[in-house]
Write an enzyme that holds these catalytic residues in place. Structure first.
Site, PDB file in Angstrom:
ATOM      1  CD  GLU A 100      -1.147  -2.184   2.309  1.00 12.62           C
ATOM      2  OE1 GLU A 100      -0.002  -2.584   2.013  1.00 12.62           O
ATOM      3  OE2 GLU A 100      -1.778  -2.624   3.266  1.00 12.62           O
TER       4      GLU A 100
ATOM      5  CG  LEU B 226       8.842 -30.507  -8.592  1.00 12.88           C
ATOM      6  CD1 LEU B 226       9.780 -30.755  -7.399  1.00 12.88           C
ATOM      7  CD2 LEU B 226       7.488 -31.145  -8.321  1.00 12.88           C
TER       8      LEU B 226
ATOM      9  CD  GLU C 259       3.248 -31.372  -6.513  1.00 12.26           C
ATOM     10  OE1 GLU C 259       3.399 -32.174  -7.466  1.00 12.26           O
ATOM     11  OE2 GLU C 259       3.021 -30.160  -6.686  1.00 12.26           O
TER      12      GLU C 259
HETATM   13  C1  AOF Z   1       0.551  -4.499   4.861  1.00 16.18           C
HETATM   14  N1  AOF Z   1       1.080  -4.522   3.607  1.00 16.18           N
HETATM   15  O1  AOF Z   1       2.509  -5.313   2.085  1.00 16.18           O
HETATM   16  C2  AOF Z   1       2.444  -6.377   4.179  1.00 16.18           C
HETATM   17  C3  AOF Z   1       1.835  -6.389   5.468  1.00 16.18           C
HETATM   18  O2  AOF Z   1       7.468  -4.949  10.405  1.00 16.18           O
HETATM   19  P1  AOF Z   1       6.621  -4.461   9.262  1.00 16.18           P
HETATM   20  O3  AOF Z   1       6.361  -2.990   9.315  1.00 16.18           O
HETATM   21  O4  AOF Z   1       7.129  -4.899   7.923  1.00 16.18           O
HETATM   22  O5  AOF Z   1       5.156  -5.106   9.435  1.00 16.18           O
HETATM   23  C4  AOF Z   1       5.020  -6.489   9.300  1.00 16.18           C
HETATM   24  C5  AOF Z   1       3.562  -6.899   9.378  1.00 16.18           C
HETATM   25  O6  AOF Z   1       2.778  -6.214   8.414  1.00 16.18           O
HETATM   26  C6  AOF Z   1       3.426  -8.372   9.035  1.00 16.18           C
HETATM   27  O7  AOF Z   1       3.621  -9.180  10.158  1.00 16.18           O
HETATM   28  C7  AOF Z   1       1.996  -8.437   8.531  1.00 16.18           C
HETATM   29  O8  AOF Z   1       1.081  -8.459   9.606  1.00 16.18           O
HETATM   30  C8  AOF Z   1       1.859  -7.109   7.804  1.00 16.18           C
HETATM   31  N2  AOF Z   1       2.195  -7.290   6.387  1.00 16.18           N
HETATM   32  N3  AOF Z   1       0.887  -5.463   5.728  1.00 16.18           N
HETATM   33  O9  AOF Z   1      -0.245  -3.613   5.219  1.00 16.18           O
HETATM   34  C9  AOF Z   1       2.023  -5.385   3.225  1.00 16.18           C
HETATM   35  N4  AOF Z   1       3.403  -7.278   3.841  1.00 16.18           N
HETATM   36 ZN    ZN Z   2       1.560  -2.168   5.931  1.00 17.93          ZN
END
Ligand code: AOF
Ligand code: ZN
Length: 363
Positions: free
Chosen positions: A56, A210, A292
């Site tokens: 985002e 695979l 698999e």
């Molecule tokens: C999102 N967008 O693209 C992803 C999310 O330590 P940080 O800031 O990278 O946060 C990690 C957490 O954010 C991860 O454990 C999961 O809950 C969420 N991932 N969230 O809004 C993203 N990859």
């Molecule tokens: Zn995020």
């Protein structure tokens, strides 16, 4: 927004997430599209390599002022702040951008987020609409929930059998069992896996690639159990269309192609300890391991209960006198939790009770 149009954009965001799968670990791969006020796409992004910046954040930065009054389409609930978090929260970024509507694939199984992102968006007056694409989006992130709770991936096992429960016409003979729809389904399972494991005998007999070919998505990291007699260097699993790691209980074999990683694991009798292999996958940050197996590996997995989800794809034709898939009759005897028609084949699904963490509902 019309639900059909919302689904179409979610399919596109989901394709972005699937394409990034395995490159963002231990963070989940998220896909995001920003539509302007008129509904036109102005930015697309997936979670960055190694997990940050988030999807985002990238898409909103790209969209700039065009996000104002627009729609954010995102496969996973935008994150909120929590202790130890490494990047700024995406829910706050969405609120500040002037976005009015958010279409979300599923809530985040991370207990630090788990609905708080959605709540924050709604509290700020944004409209939040759920679009799980049947159940495909929650399923894509279910392994992340298990990984966070246990440090190990969800293990999904898939086998294909004839109508009389065999896997090959004769020992050592490559036999096509299920059809095109089943193959597509297996490729979609591969596309939502970070790694795929096979035994050495499967490489010798079937020589599989695979990779993901019949659906969109990235090919998973290929894992192979190295047999004591070795494997030919012409095997397709060594081709560089995806990364490959071989596992054994000995030192790196001289015959192993140099492009292939070698991991020595503790032994369980004469073989690799499968629990140690799953733990190794967890240490790599993997959320989903697909197996698999041939009959030998399947028996070990079932006997040791190293699985969470199991798919048995059964064709409508027998293979009389063939090689049984399950010689020790260890496959579950309970009624399957789900079934699925795949052309002439029937897929049956079992899930081990209490092993997967349910994703919290969105509202
Ligand atoms: C999102 N967008 O693209 C992803 C999310 O330590 P940080 O800031 O990278 O946060 C990690 C957490 O954010 C991860 O454990 C999961 O809950 C969420 N991932 N969230 O809004 C993203 N990859
Ligand atoms: Zn995020």
């Amino acid at each position: 927004m019309d639900p059909k149009i919302a689904s179409k954009w979610m399919e596109d965001a989901f394709a972005l997430a699937t394409e990034a799968r395995g490159t963002t670990l231990p963070n989940p791969a998220v896909g995001c599209i920003v539509l302007d006020k008129a509904g036109k796409p102005v930015a697309k992004a997936a979670t960055s390599k190694d997990g940050r910046p988030h999807a985002e954040r990238k898409a909103l930065d790209l969209a700039g002022s065009k996000a104002s009054g627009g729609t954010l389409v995102v496969t996973l609930e935008p994150c909120v702040a929590f202790p130890g978090k490494k990047s700024p929260p995406c829910a706050a970024a969405a609120i500040l951008s002037g976005i009015e509507t958010v279409i979300v694939g599923t809530s985040d199984p991370n207990p630090h987020v788990a609905g708080r992102g959605i709540h924050a968006l709604r509290k700020a007056g944004m409209k939040v609409v759920e679009c799980p694409l049947e159940d495909r989006v929650p399923d894509f992130y279910a392994g992340f929930g298990r990984f966070l709770a246990t440090g190990t991936p969800r293990v999904t096992v898939k086998i294909a059998v004839s109508s009389d429960g065999n896997v090959a016409a004769k020992p050592g003979q490559r036999t096509a069992i299920t059809g095109a729809e089943s193959r597509r389904f297996v490729h979609s399972l591969r596309s939502r896996s970070d790694a795929i494991l096979v035994g050495g005998r499967t490489v010798l007999v079937d020589d599989p690639k695979l990779t993901v070919r019949d659906v969109a998505g990235r090919s998973p990291h290929r894992l192979v159990l190295w047999p004591s007699a070795g494997l030919p260097d012409t095997a397709q699993i060594w081709t560089n269309s995806a990364r490959t790691t071989a596992f054994g209980i000995q030192e790196r074999p001289a015959k192993l192609p140099s492009s292939v990683d070698w991991v020595r694991l503790p032994a369980d009798g004469d073989h690799v300890d499968l629990a140690a292999l799953v733990a190794w996958c967890g240490k790599q940050g993997m959320h989903d391991l697909l197996v698999e197996p041939g009959p030998t590996l399947l028996q070990s997995i079932l006997a040791k209960e190293i699985w969470d989800d199991l798919w048995v794809l059964r064709s409508d034709a027998p293979l009389a006198g063939g090689v049984p898939a399950d010689p020790r009759h260890l496959l579950p005897k309970e009624t399957p939790q789900a079934s699925r028609t795949l052309g002439p084949d029937q897929g049956r699904f079992w899930r081990q009770p209490n092993r997967l963490i349910p994703i919290p509902p969105l509202s």
